[in-house]
Design a protein around this motif. Sequence first.
Motif, short mmCIF file in Angstrom:
data_model
loop_
_atom_site.label_atom_id
_atom_site.label_comp_id
_atom_site.label_asym_id
_atom_site.label_seq_id
_atom_site.Cartn_x
_atom_site.Cartn_y
_atom_site.Cartn_z
N ASN A 28 44.16 49.49 53.73
CA ASN A 28 43.98 48.07 53.42
C ASN A 28 43.49 47.32 54.65
OD1 ASN A 28 44.84 48.22 50.79
ND2 ASN A 28 46.94 47.62 51.25
N LEU A 29 42.89 46.18 54.38
CA LEU A 29 42.40 45.28 55.43
C LEU A 29 42.93 43.89 55.11
CD1 LEU A 29 40.42 45.03 57.86
CD2 LEU A 29 38.67 44.45 56.18
N ALA A 30 43.48 43.20 56.11
CA ALA A 30 43.98 41.83 55.90
C ALA A 30 42.81 40.88 55.68
CB ALA A 30 44.79 41.39 57.11
N VAL A 31 42.93 40.03 54.64
CA VAL A 31 41.89 39.06 54.30
C VAL A 31 42.54 37.74 53.93
CG1 VAL A 31 40.23 40.79 53.50
CG2 VAL A 31 41.82 39.76 51.87
N THR A 32 41.72 36.69 53.89
CA THR A 32 42.14 35.40 53.35
C THR A 32 41.44 35.24 52.01
OG1 THR A 32 42.39 34.46 55.56
CG2 THR A 32 42.20 32.92 53.73
N VAL A 33 42.22 35.03 50.96
CA VAL A 33 41.68 34.92 49.60
C VAL A 33 41.36 33.46 49.31
CG1 VAL A 33 42.12 35.37 47.16
CG2 VAL A 33 43.03 36.93 48.90
N ASP A 34 40.12 33.21 48.87
CA ASP A 34 39.64 31.87 48.57
C ASP A 34 40.25 31.35 47.27
OD1 ASP A 34 38.21 29.53 48.74
OD2 ASP A 34 36.27 30.43 48.29
N ASP A 35 40.50 30.05 47.22
CA ASP A 35 41.07 29.44 46.01
C ASP A 35 40.02 28.75 45.14
OD1 ASP A 35 40.62 27.45 47.95
OD2 ASP A 35 42.17 26.17 47.12
N THR A 36 38.76 28.74 45.57
CA THR A 36 37.70 28.07 44.85
C THR A 36 37.46 28.73 43.49
OG1 THR A 36 36.62 27.57 46.94
CG2 THR A 36 35.29 27.33 44.96
N GLY A 37 37.48 27.92 42.44
CA GLY A 37 37.19 28.41 41.09
C GLY A 37 38.33 29.12 40.39
N ILE A 38 39.50 29.19 40.99
CA ILE A 38 40.63 29.85 40.37
C ILE A 38 41.35 28.84 39.46
CG2 ILE A 38 42.77 31.15 40.74
CD1 ILE A 38 40.19 32.51 41.79
N VAL A 39 41.55 29.20 38.21
CA VAL A 39 42.16 28.31 37.23
C VAL A 39 43.67 28.54 37.18
CG1 VAL A 39 42.17 27.67 34.78
CG2 VAL A 39 40.04 28.37 35.88
N ALA A 40 44.42 27.46 37.08
CA ALA A 40 45.88 27.55 37.03
C ALA A 40 46.33 28.17 35.72
CB ALA A 40 46.49 26.17 37.20
N ASN A 41 47.43 28.94 35.78
CA ASN A 41 48.00 29.55 34.58
C ASN A 41 48.91 28.56 33.88
OD1 ASN A 41 50.42 29.57 36.04
ND2 ASN A 41 50.35 31.76 36.46
N ALA A 42 49.65 29.01 32.86
CA ALA A 42 50.52 28.13 32.08
C ALA A 42 51.63 27.51 32.93
CB ALA A 42 51.13 28.92 30.92
N ASP A 43 52.00 28.17 34.02
CA ASP A 43 53.04 27.65 34.91
C ASP A 43 52.48 26.73 35.99
OD1 ASP A 43 54.98 29.15 33.56
OD2 ASP A 43 54.61 30.90 34.83
N GLY A 44 51.15 26.50 35.96
CA GLY A 44 50.53 25.64 36.97
C GLY A 44 50.21 26.36 38.27
N ARG A 45 50.32 27.69 38.30
CA ARG A 45 50.06 28.48 39.50
C ARG A 45 48.66 29.07 39.43
NH1 ARG A 45 53.83 27.22 42.91
NH2 ARG A 45 53.31 29.07 44.06
N LYS A 46 48.00 29.11 40.57
CA LYS A 46 46.69 29.76 40.67
C LYS A 46 46.91 31.13 41.30
CE LYS A 46 43.56 25.96 41.51
NZ LYS A 46 42.81 25.31 42.59
#
Length: 122
Positions: free
Chosen positions: A23-41
């Motif tokens: 594995n390689l450590a990365v930072t995951v982008d939040d752009t375009g991610i839609v929230a689920n039923a609990d309001g979490r992306k």
Amino acid sequence: MKFTETKYTNKKEILKFPDHYVNLAVTVDDTGIVANADGRKIVPAGTIIGNGILNDLTKKAKKAVTTTGVSNAEGVLFYDVDVTYGPAPGAMLIHGFIDLGKIPTAPTPEEITALKQITFLK
């Protein structure tokens, strides 16, 4: 004062052979991610990601895209990443064996070609 409740569960295992991977450590982008039923992306484990991060680790990992028969895929997200409050740290699998039955979407032929050190097994 703001309070948040966090539920902890076991991580989802996407590997076919859990003793052989890199594995390689990365930072995951939040752009375009839609929230689920609990309001979490949540970006789910097994998402094929890319965006030139192998050449520049300061870039954020995004869902891989395929254009004109070529994919920018560089790895597979190793575990679920919560990006509700912005970009978040994650792990990108760059070498190993993935169980196709444990990832949200099967890789395209272009993604399989781009991910030279990852093998997808049924």
